[in-house]
Write a protein that holds these residues in place. Sequence first.
Motif, mmCIF file in Angstrom:
data_model
loop_
_atom_site.group_PDB
_atom_site.id
_atom_site.type_symbol
_atom_site.label_atom_id
_atom_site.label_comp_id
_atom_site.label_asym_id
_atom_site.label_seq_id
_atom_site.Cartn_x
_atom_site.Cartn_y
_atom_site.Cartn_z
ATOM 1 N N ASN A 168 2.511 5.746 -5.592
ATOM 2 C CA ASN A 168 2.308 4.301 -5.444
ATOM 3 C C ASN A 168 0.819 3.979 -5.278
ATOM 4 N N LYS A 169 0.528 2.713 -5.419
ATOM 5 C CA LYS A 169 -0.829 2.160 -5.240
ATOM 6 C C LYS A 169 -1.787 2.637 -6.336
ATOM 7 N N VAL A 170 -1.284 2.760 -7.552
ATOM 8 C CA VAL A 170 -2.160 3.203 -8.641
ATOM 9 C C VAL A 170 -3.268 2.171 -8.901
ATOM 10 N N ASP A 171 -3.043 0.933 -8.450
ATOM 11 C CA ASP A 171 -4.077 -0.098 -8.650
ATOM 12 C C ASP A 171 -5.343 0.192 -7.854
ATOM 13 N N LEU A 172 -5.227 1.027 -6.847
ATOM 14 C CA LEU A 172 -6.395 1.314 -6.005
ATOM 15 C C LEU A 172 -7.289 2.410 -6.598
ATOM 16 N N VAL A 173 -6.758 3.117 -7.561
ATOM 17 C CA VAL A 173 -7.532 4.219 -8.141
ATOM 18 C C VAL A 173 -7.964 3.806 -9.539
ATOM 19 N N GLY A 211 9.124 8.535 2.989
ATOM 20 C CA GLY A 211 7.716 8.896 2.809
ATOM 21 C C GLY A 211 6.945 8.722 4.094
ATOM 22 N N LYS A 212 5.655 9.025 4.013
ATOM 23 C CA LYS A 212 4.801 8.889 5.179
ATOM 24 C C LYS A 212 4.583 7.402 5.473
ATOM 25 N N PRO A 213 4.192 7.076 6.698
ATOM 26 C CA PRO A 213 3.908 5.671 7.025
ATOM 27 C C PRO A 213 2.839 5.120 6.073
ATOM 28 N N ASN A 214 2.995 3.851 5.739
ATOM 29 C CA ASN A 214 2.027 3.131 4.904
ATOM 30 C C ASN A 214 2.010 3.555 3.439
ATOM 31 N N ALA A 215 2.939 4.387 3.033
ATOM 32 C CA ALA A 215 2.956 4.815 1.632
ATOM 33 C C ALA A 215 3.316 3.643 0.709
ATOM 34 N N GLY A 216 4.006 2.656 1.288
ATOM 35 C CA GLY A 216 4.389 1.488 0.483
ATOM 36 C C GLY A 216 5.886 1.413 0.209
ATOM 37 N N LYS A 217 6.666 2.020 1.087
ATOM 38 C CA LYS A 217 8.133 2.032 0.905
ATOM 39 C C LYS A 217 8.703 0.615 0.962
ATOM 40 N N SER A 218 8.281 -0.119 2.009
ATOM 41 C CA SER A 218 8.839 -1.467 2.167
ATOM 42 C C SER A 218 8.358 -2.375 1.047
ATOM 43 N N SER A 219 7.110 -2.175 0.609
ATOM 44 C CA SER A 219 6.608 -2.964 -0.523
ATOM 45 C C SER A 219 7.442 -2.691 -1.761
ATOM 46 N N SER A 239 2.514 0.550 -9.047
ATOM 47 C CA SER A 239 1.915 -0.235 -7.974
ATOM 48 C C SER A 239 2.965 -1.221 -7.492
ATOM 49 N N ALA A 240 3.412 -1.023 -6.262
ATOM 50 C CA ALA A 240 4.399 -1.942 -5.708
ATOM 51 C C ALA A 240 3.770 -3.317 -5.562
ATOM 52 N N LYS A 241 2.446 -3.343 -5.459
ATOM 53 C CA LYS A 241 1.743 -4.608 -5.252
ATOM 54 C C LYS A 241 1.677 -5.422 -6.549
ATOM 55 N N ALA A 278 11.711 -6.887 3.499
ATOM 56 C CA ALA A 278 11.151 -6.058 4.560
ATOM 57 C C ALA A 278 9.765 -6.558 4.962
ATOM 58 N N ILE A 279 9.412 -6.331 6.208
ATOM 59 C CA ILE A 279 8.066 -6.671 6.674
ATOM 60 C C ILE A 279 7.102 -5.612 6.151
ATOM 61 N N VAL A 280 5.993 -6.094 5.586
ATOM 62 C CA VAL A 280 4.957 -5.199 5.074
ATOM 63 C C VAL A 280 3.673 -5.504 5.828
ATOM 64 N N THR A 281 3.068 -4.489 6.433
ATOM 65 C CA THR A 281 1.742 -4.685 7.036
ATOM 66 C C THR A 281 0.921 -3.425 6.779
ATOM 67 N N ALA A 282 -0.377 -3.557 7.047
ATOM 68 C CA ALA A 282 -1.262 -2.402 6.877
ATOM 69 C C ALA A 282 -1.164 -1.447 8.070
ATOM 70 N N ILE A 283 -0.334 -1.797 9.037
ATOM 71 C CA ILE A 283 -0.191 -0.935 10.215
ATOM 72 C C ILE A 283 0.812 0.187 9.911
ATOM 73 N N ALA A 284 0.386 1.417 10.106
ATOM 74 C CA ALA A 284 1.304 2.532 9.883
ATOM 75 C C ALA A 284 2.415 2.478 10.925
ATOM 76 N N GLY A 285 3.637 2.620 10.490
ATOM 77 C CA GLY A 285 4.756 2.561 11.430
ATOM 78 C C GLY A 285 5.339 1.170 11.562
ATOM 79 N N THR A 286 5.239 0.375 10.484
ATOM 80 C CA THR A 286 5.771 -0.996 10.541
ATOM 81 C C THR A 286 7.301 -0.986 10.601
ATOM 82 N N THR A 287 7.899 -0.227 9.705
ATOM 83 C CA THR A 287 9.370 -0.236 9.630
ATOM 84 C C THR A 287 9.947 0.740 10.648
HETATM 85 N N1 LIG Z 1 -3.197 -1.963 -3.177
HETATM 86 C C1 LIG Z 1 -1.949 -1.697 -2.896
HETATM 87 N N2 LIG Z 1 -1.486 -1.786 -1.658
HETATM 88 C C2 LIG Z 1 -0.199 -1.516 -1.403
HETATM 89 C C3 LIG Z 1 0.697 -1.112 -2.417
HETATM 90 N N3 LIG Z 1 1.916 -0.897 -1.862
HETATM 91 C C4 LIG Z 1 1.774 -1.167 -0.558
HETATM 92 N N4 LIG Z 1 0.501 -1.525 -0.266
HETATM 93 C C5 LIG Z 1 -0.047 -1.864 1.034
HETATM 94 O O1 LIG Z 1 0.093 -0.738 1.873
HETATM 95 C C6 LIG Z 1 0.358 -1.152 3.214
HETATM 96 C C7 LIG Z 1 1.624 -0.515 3.719
HETATM 97 O O2 LIG Z 1 2.716 -0.980 2.956
HETATM 98 P P1 LIG Z 1 4.232 -0.923 3.455
HETATM 99 O O3 LIG Z 1 5.078 -1.353 2.315
HETATM 100 O O4 LIG Z 1 4.363 -1.623 4.741
HETATM 101 O O5 LIG Z 1 4.353 0.640 3.677
HETATM 102 P P2 LIG Z 1 5.554 1.450 4.336
HETATM 103 O O6 LIG Z 1 5.640 2.746 3.633
HETATM 104 O O7 LIG Z 1 6.778 0.623 4.380
HETATM 105 O O8 LIG Z 1 4.999 1.701 5.789
HETATM 106 P P3 LIG Z 1 5.815 1.985 7.137
HETATM 107 O O9 LIG Z 1 6.909 0.987 7.252
HETATM 108 O O10 LIG Z 1 4.784 1.805 8.175
HETATM 109 O O11 LIG Z 1 6.298 3.384 7.076
HETATM 110 C C8 LIG Z 1 0.431 -2.664 3.164
HETATM 111 O O12 LIG Z 1 -0.814 -3.189 3.545
HETATM 112 C C9 LIG Z 1 0.702 -2.964 1.711
HETATM 113 O O13 LIG Z 1 0.221 -4.229 1.315
HETATM 114 C C10 LIG Z 1 0.184 -1.009 -3.745
HETATM 115 O O14 LIG Z 1 0.878 -0.671 -4.714
HETATM 116 N N5 LIG Z 1 -1.134 -1.302 -3.935
#
Ligand SMILES: Nc1nc2c(ncn2[C@@H]2O[C@H](COP(=O)(O)OP(=O)(O)OP(=O)(O)O)[C@@H](O)[C@H]2O)c(=O)[nH]1
Length: 460
Positions: free
Chosen positions: A343-348, A230-238, A364-366, A249-258
């Motif tokens: 993903n991230k249905v909790d935000l909507v 998926g695209k960066p920050n979509a929540g793959k690692s979460s 919601s992976a969170k 996996a390391i999870v951050t709000a920075i796009a391009g973490t993994t």
């Molecule tokens: N609210 C909310 N935030 C989420 C959810 N899943 C992931 N996040 C947040 O989204 C951001 C990116 O999450 P990652 O899991 O690092 O995303 P990724 O797709 O692995 O990103 P890259 O490794 O950069 O490609 C982090 O700040 C997470 O805490 C979710 O279900 N709900």
Amino acid sequence: MNLNTISNNTDTIVAVATAPGRGGVGVVRVSGKDVSPFVAGFLGEKTTLKPRQAYYSSFLDADSNPLDQGLALYFPAPHSFTGEHVLELHGHGGPVVMDLLINRSIELGARMARPGEFSERAFLNDKLDLAQAEAVADLIDASSSQAAKSAIRSLQGEFSTKIQAFVERMIALRVFVEAAIDFPEEEIDFLADTSLRKKLDALSADLIEFLSMAHQGALLREGITLVLAGKPNAGKSSLLNALAGQDTAIVTAIAGTTRDVLREKINLDGVPLNIVDTAGLRDTEDEVEQQGVKRAWQEIEKADAILYVIDVSSNDKTCLEDLWPEYSQRFSKGQHKIISVFNKVDLVEDFKGQDDGALTAYLSAKTGAGLDGLKQTILDTVGYQNQAEGLFSARRRHLTAITQASELVVHGIAQLNATNAGELLAEDLREAQRYLSEITGEFTSDDLLGVIFSSFCIGK
Ligand SMILES: Nc1nc2c(ncn2[C@@H]2O[C@H](COP(=O)(O)OP(=O)(O)OP(=O)(O)O)[C@@H](O)[C@H]2O)c(=O)[nH]1
Ligand SMILES: [Mg+2]
């Protein structure tokens, strides 16, 4: 069975039968045409062993000094695993002691067994058929209790019995069709013969059902590889962390973490899943990230199924199809399956997903909401129904053979329809039967046998 060319069966072979490392007991197994020199050498000239009765003794070196002590067991041919005479020495499970016993066996005339050679001899001596020998390896390698249960079912012959039943049905049909061909003056109208048609159709339907069972068994044995893309920050690692139940996996709000490819093994209802987390797919100037994206594509190419993760809170509606030029080419061949994960249905607020078929998940992976739904979707996608009861352990090679047999039967029926003559049908049935017999090893080339047995470990 004339397969003696694949191994030299006159040698006496030896190997440690227990796992390497340290343990309370370690077993050295000797198998051959005559194990009396080993009984005399290890236990003393005057010793005679009663079949299958434990005998407590020192295990002696060439100067009659003890190397170890323990239980000796003698299994006379053909009542042993290999069908040959077998001597087992149950000593102390340490690598050095085991080595001493192996070296002494070699001194007494044995040679080290090749990987799988005990099972190979069991097969050559008709103690096990090929599918059962494979089940021995599958039972030992089983990664879940369901996989172990299906392997023991195969080992006890359930799979082979089913194969045999199909072979017999094919033989009966061939006998009928070939007899009709041999007596042309009887002028049999094949197309008009409804009982023949019924039998052929039933055979074809049963083969398809059997294939689906075998597919389930293969899933339990081999598992599947799921790639998170998926695209960066979509929540793959979460999502990887949520599925694995730990912060891999390391999870951050920075796009391009993994950037690197991360792998986790989990078990879903007994199905082993290899989950692969990858770098977010995007064009980038960053050299490290470019490498990561390249690796992500390599993993996507190899996947059995892809979890394409989309952030529902973003306005980015890109789908995998847009990112992947060869997309339709790949998918038309049915090589890949994609599950769209929103993903991230909790935000909507009051998020409502659309139910557009099985290959979608909202979660919601969170918070973990919707995760169970995704797990079920994964199992549905790979075609797994939890019906472990009737399952048997199956391998890719079995699936291929059953598929070939099934296609040949379908082809044979079509030939019969087209020509109203039995010759082509008879030929297809003969071929189909040969494919099935390959599974149990009745018609299997020495090369294939070599490949199968050499993948076992030493001592099996
Ligand atoms: N609210 C909310 N935030 C989420 C959810 N899943 C992931 N996040 C947040 O989204 C951001 C990116 O999450 P990652 O899991 O690092 O995303 P990724 O797709 O692995 O990103 P890259 O490794 O950069 O490609 C982090 O700040 C997470 O805490 C979710 O279900 N709900
Ligand atoms: Mg990531």
